[in-house]
Write an enzyme that holds these catalytic residues in place. Structure first.
Site, mmCIF file in Angstrom:
data_model
loop_
_atom_site.group_PDB
_atom_site.id
_atom_site.type_symbol
_atom_site.label_atom_id
_atom_site.label_comp_id
_atom_site.label_asym_id
_atom_site.label_seq_id
_atom_site.Cartn_x
_atom_site.Cartn_y
_atom_site.Cartn_z
ATOM 1 N N ASN A 36 15.592 -42.085 -36.687
ATOM 2 C CA ASN A 36 16.245 -42.329 -35.621
ATOM 3 C C ASN A 36 16.772 -40.925 -34.765
ATOM 4 O O ASN A 36 17.528 -40.826 -34.108
ATOM 5 C CB ASN A 36 17.600 -42.805 -36.074
ATOM 6 N N GLU B 16 24.147 -38.689 -37.198
ATOM 7 C CA GLU B 16 23.486 -39.786 -36.695
ATOM 8 C C GLU B 16 23.695 -39.927 -35.325
ATOM 9 O O GLU B 16 24.430 -39.327 -34.635
ATOM 10 C CB GLU B 16 24.272 -40.813 -37.392
ATOM 11 N N ASP C 182 23.349 -32.659 -47.163
ATOM 12 C CA ASP C 182 23.957 -33.719 -46.943
ATOM 13 C C ASP C 182 23.813 -34.342 -48.369
ATOM 14 O O ASP C 182 23.031 -33.904 -49.085
ATOM 15 C CB ASP C 182 23.379 -34.648 -45.762
ATOM 16 N N HIS D 105 18.050 -38.255 -36.641
ATOM 17 C CA HIS D 105 19.004 -37.555 -37.201
ATOM 18 C C HIS D 105 18.666 -36.301 -37.808
ATOM 19 O O HIS D 105 17.327 -36.156 -38.058
ATOM 20 C CB HIS D 105 19.760 -38.389 -38.362
HETATM 21 P P1 PGA Z 1 11.843 -37.415 -44.682
HETATM 22 O O1 PGA Z 1 13.427 -37.715 -44.252
HETATM 23 O O2 PGA Z 1 11.433 -36.140 -44.686
HETATM 24 O O3 PGA Z 1 11.796 -38.378 -46.232
HETATM 25 O O4 PGA Z 1 10.955 -38.296 -43.880
HETATM 26 C C1 PGA Z 1 13.650 -37.121 -43.050
HETATM 27 C C2 PGA Z 1 15.240 -37.243 -42.915
HETATM 28 O O5 PGA Z 1 15.708 -38.196 -42.737
HETATM 29 O O6 PGA Z 1 15.903 -36.206 -42.710
#
Ligand code: PGA
Length: 247
Positions: free
Chosen positions: A137, A144, A68, A139
């Site tokens: 959340n 999302e 992404d 995702h």
């Molecule tokens: P993080 O992000 O590893 O920085 O907690 C996880 C994500 O949003 O996929």
């Protein structure tokens, strides 16, 4: 089938996750890998690059695919996913640029970027391994809450939680409105999927993702339908689970 592995520490989890990637590349040197950016995988990549050097694992034919990217954020920005991976994987492993297949989030037409990526993945047939973290959340990538799980790569309006939490990657307040991401369908079709999470802040969403029914409102819950998936957690991230057996 989804297997849940709980480790006493984030370090142990990272070491085991890195081991799975190294095992795959040892058996399939031209593997197609999609490894996420973010805070959680940082230790995994440190173990991966360290072990690769120590054991002389040849990564020169591996193909690296973008999970992404923030639309409108250039790769030179330290908060971009590209920049993170360049720093933690591509530079330490001396990856040749021709083996890097990333979304150009600065392209005038980002939908074309999705089409190009979908065509490449079709040509490879599938990703051999995808490693993701989980957002607060639920995702994975920028899939999302509410996302259509049948979509391949697509451009998406970022959820307000992602816009807020995402600020942690940037040195100054940054407008984050859209993301470009591989789809859940490409995640499900990958030969192996690994989801890693560490820390108590992820315990609640991990419980929803792995112990509650699959729901489009918790995109990571689709991992339950994967044929070969590993959910790797440190003890804190596993804190709310019914099954709580540590390794
Ligand atoms: P993080 O992000 O590893 O920085 O907690 C996880 C994500 O949003 O996929």
């Amino acid at each position: 089938m989804m297997q849940i592995d709980i480790f006493e520490s984030a370090e142990k989890m990272a070491y085991e996750a890195a081991g799975k990637i190294i095992d795959l590349v040892s058996h399939k040197p031209n593997a197609v890998l999609c490894l996420a950016g973010g805070e959680t995988p940082r230790l995994t990549y440190q173990c991966l690059t360290g072990e690769a050097k120590k054991r002389n694992i040849d990564f020169s034919s591996v193909q690296w695919v973008s999970l992404d990217e923030w639309v409108g954020i250039p790769p030179s920005n330290a908060g971009s996913c590209y920049h993170f991976l360049q720093q933690h994987l591509f530079n330490p492993l001396a990856v040749h640029p021709s083996n890097i297949h990333f979304f150009d989030a600065m392209a005038a037409n980002v939908s074309t970027e999705c089409e190009k990526m979908n065509a490449k993945i079709k040509q490879w047939q599938r990703l051999d391994l995808i490693l993701v973290g989980i957002g607060m959340n639920g995702h994975i990538g920028f899939n999302e809450p509410g996302v259509d799980a049948t979509l391949p790569a697509h451009v998406i309006e970022l959820d307000s939680i992602t816009q807020q939490v995402g600020q942690k990657y940037f040195t100054e307040n940054t407008h984050l409105q859209k993301g470009i991401t591989l789809g859940i369908s490409q995640f499900i079709q990958a030969g192996m999927a690994i989801l890693i999470a560490a820390g108590a802040s992820k315990a609640g969403i991990i419980k929803k993702a792995v112990e509650e029914p699959v729901s489009k409102w918790v995109p990571a819950s689709h991992i339950q339908a994967h044929a070969n998936a590993w959910v790797m957690l440190d003890a804190a991230a596993a804190g709310a689970l019914k099954i709580n057996e540590k390794r």
